[in-house]
Design an enzyme around this catalytic site. Structure first.
Site, PDB file in Angstrom:
ATOM      1  N   CYS A  46      21.899 -18.897   3.170  1.00 55.91           N
ATOM      2  CA  CYS A  46      21.674 -18.976   1.724  1.00 55.91           C
ATOM      3  C   CYS A  46      21.655 -17.592   1.102  1.00 55.91           C
ATOM      4  CB  CYS A  46      20.358 -19.692   1.439  1.00 55.91           C
ATOM      5  SG  CYS A  46      20.288 -21.400   2.004  1.00 55.91           S
ATOM      6  N   GLU A  57      13.468 -23.598  -1.304  1.00 57.08           N
ATOM      7  CA  GLU A  57      14.456 -22.531  -1.207  1.00 57.08           C
ATOM      8  C   GLU A  57      15.811 -23.204  -1.264  1.00 57.08           C
ATOM      9  OE1 GLU A  57      16.084 -19.194   1.928  1.00 57.08           O
ATOM     10  OE2 GLU A  57      13.918 -19.532   1.805  1.00 57.08           O
TER      11      GLU A  57
END
Length: 481
Positions: free
Chosen positions: A285, A250
């Site tokens: 994020c 990720e």
């Protein structure tokens, strides 16, 4: 299960033993740069290799353990963790900067992951039979040693969502937390590790590049689960190619929120937008990092979001009145500050809002009030960059095709959101957006923690499903007669 646990500050965990090391670094409170919260061990290459040795040896027996035993151990560990949540909330606040509310939610989610993944294991792990003229059994088995490398911004949940399914799937793990935010992870994992055989869970800390190089080049490490920057992810890919390790990543994000002409911009909707931008001071994020709003609603949205930002209370997260804590570290603080300065110098309009809880101690931490940026273009640095701070550019658009092109104009494709009262439009736009997940009238996480979808393009590799990552840490193979 155990009356006392060792103080893990400045130590690493190898083969069930907490080790002191020669070199350590200080872990600093981002809300008070003079406060030392603890120490982080700077592990030598020899210790990292010893951790891999330990994990490889422990895998021989753990990989053959019964899934019911694995689930039972995990549930027992979760029950004990529940008893130390309160005493660890302040530790996470002090080393990370989150507010008390955010920190407690993160810790509670760790136990949700443990219990949920244990249940998923019992339901998912097993044999499927395929009959197409030949009896074929699809079986599952653990992959081997797994490296879990996690960042400083959301250390708890991002670590547990990788470590827990990896262990439940029968793998052994080497955990590498970020050096400036490792203490709460280690506090929790020392309890989890005590419920499993020595060597099943190992923890090393120190230079990310040095440890990453060793892990990426060792053929015994079969899976690397990494959360962090896209550039570091690419570096791991290059270095792990020699042994064809399975990668689960990720990476960065530049999430767009698209606000259509018919969007409901009432108080609750503005609050959801605000939280989508400012959760963890924007250091997420999958936070909203750019907003596109139909030109007919542009002035209204800018005004309402500015008013919402004006009510944000910034300060030391340990204070209950604080709604947004500091930036986590000096490098990130400097980056966001300089990005805003360049943006302002380029002629953009930067409006900074919010309340300083304690102006007298403001300069003692990496505090930053949230900012709204207008008067920028699609190619502006503030729009194209992953700001990773309490900053949001807002741009107008005219047509659906135009805004979809703008939203997809990014190297990233992590999350996105569509704000409209028309479900057909929301569904159509979601199909056309290049993102790992799209939310309707919200920008958040999945309530079911077994669900997650790392991004497209340069935002990640591999998919998670309702099985809570178990399939990412297991191999399927066929057995036929």
């Amino acid at each position: 299960m155990i009356a006392t646990y060792p103080n893990t500050s400045g130590q690493c965990l190898i083969n069930g033993e907490w080790r002191k090391v020669e070199k350590t670094a200080d872990v600093i409170n981002p809300a008070n740069k003079k406060e030392k919260v603890g120490e982080v061990a700077l592990c030598s290459p020899e210790l990292v290799k010893e951790a891999i040795d330990s994990a490889a040896e422990a895998f021989k027996d753990w990989s053959r353990s019964d899934i019911r035993e694995r689930a039972a151990r995990m549930n027992q560990a979760a029950e004990e963790l529940a008893t130390i949540v309160e005493e660890n909330v302040s530790l996470l606040v002090r080393e990370n900067g989150k507010s008390l509310v955010e920190a407690k939610v993160d810790l509670l989610r760790c136990m949700d992951v443990m219990k949920g993944s244990a249940q998923e294991l019992l339901e998912w792990w097993g044999t499927e039979t395929y009959n197409g003229g030949q009896n074929v059994q699809i079986r599952r088995r653990p992959r081997g040693v797994t490296a879990v490398i996690t960042p400083w911004n959301s250390p708890m949940i991002l670590t547990f969502k990788r470590v827990i399914p990896a262990v439940l799937a029968g793998n052994t793990v080497i955990v590498k937390p970020a050096t400036n935010c490792p203490l709460t992870i280690m506090s929790f994992l020392k309890i989890v590790a005590a419920y499993f055989p020595a060597g099943v869970i190992n923890i090393v800390t120190g230079s990310g590049r040095e440890i990453g190089d060793i892990i990426s080049s060792d053929s015994r490490v079969r899976t690397i689960a990494f959360v962090g920057s896209t550039e570091t992810g690419k570096d791991i890919m290059r270095k792990s190619s020699g042994t064809l390790q399975k990668l689960y990543m990720e990476l960065g994000g530049n999430d767009p929120a698209i606000v259509f002409e018919d969007a409901n911009l009432d108080k609750d909707a503005i609050e959801r937008l605000k939280m989508g931008v400012l959760r963890a001071a924007g250091q997420v994020c999958s936070a909203i990092k750019r907003i596109y709003v139909h030109k007919s609603r542009y002035d209204e949205l800018v005004e309402k979001l500015t008013q919402a930002f004006e009510r944000v209370v910034v300060g030391n997260g340990i204070q209950p009145d604080v709604t947004m804590g500091p930036i986590n570290n000096e490098a990130q603080f400097k980056y966001v500050t300089e990005l805003l300065e360049r943006t302002s110098e380029s002629g953009a309009n930067v409006v900074t809002a919010g309340i300083q809880l304690d102006p007298e101690t403001w300069d003692q931490g990496y505090f930053m009030l949230p900012s709204i940026v207008t008067g920028v273009q699609q190619d502006s640095e503030i729009v194209q960059a992953e700001q990773f701070g309490p900053v949001i550019p807002i741009l107008p658009f005219s047509t659906m095709d135009e805004v979809i092109g703008l939203a997809n104009d990014s190297q990233f494709g992590l999350r996105a959101s569509v704000w409209t009262e028309n479900e057909e439009i929301a569904s159509e736009v979601a199909d056309r957006l290049e993102a790992g997940a799209v939310f309707h009238n919200n920008h958040t996480i999945f309530k079911d923690l077994n669900l997650d979808f790392p991004g497209l393009k340069e935002s990640g590799l591999s998919r998670e499903t309702r099985h809570g990552s178990l399939e990412l840490f297991a191999d399927s193979y066929g057995f036929a007669d």
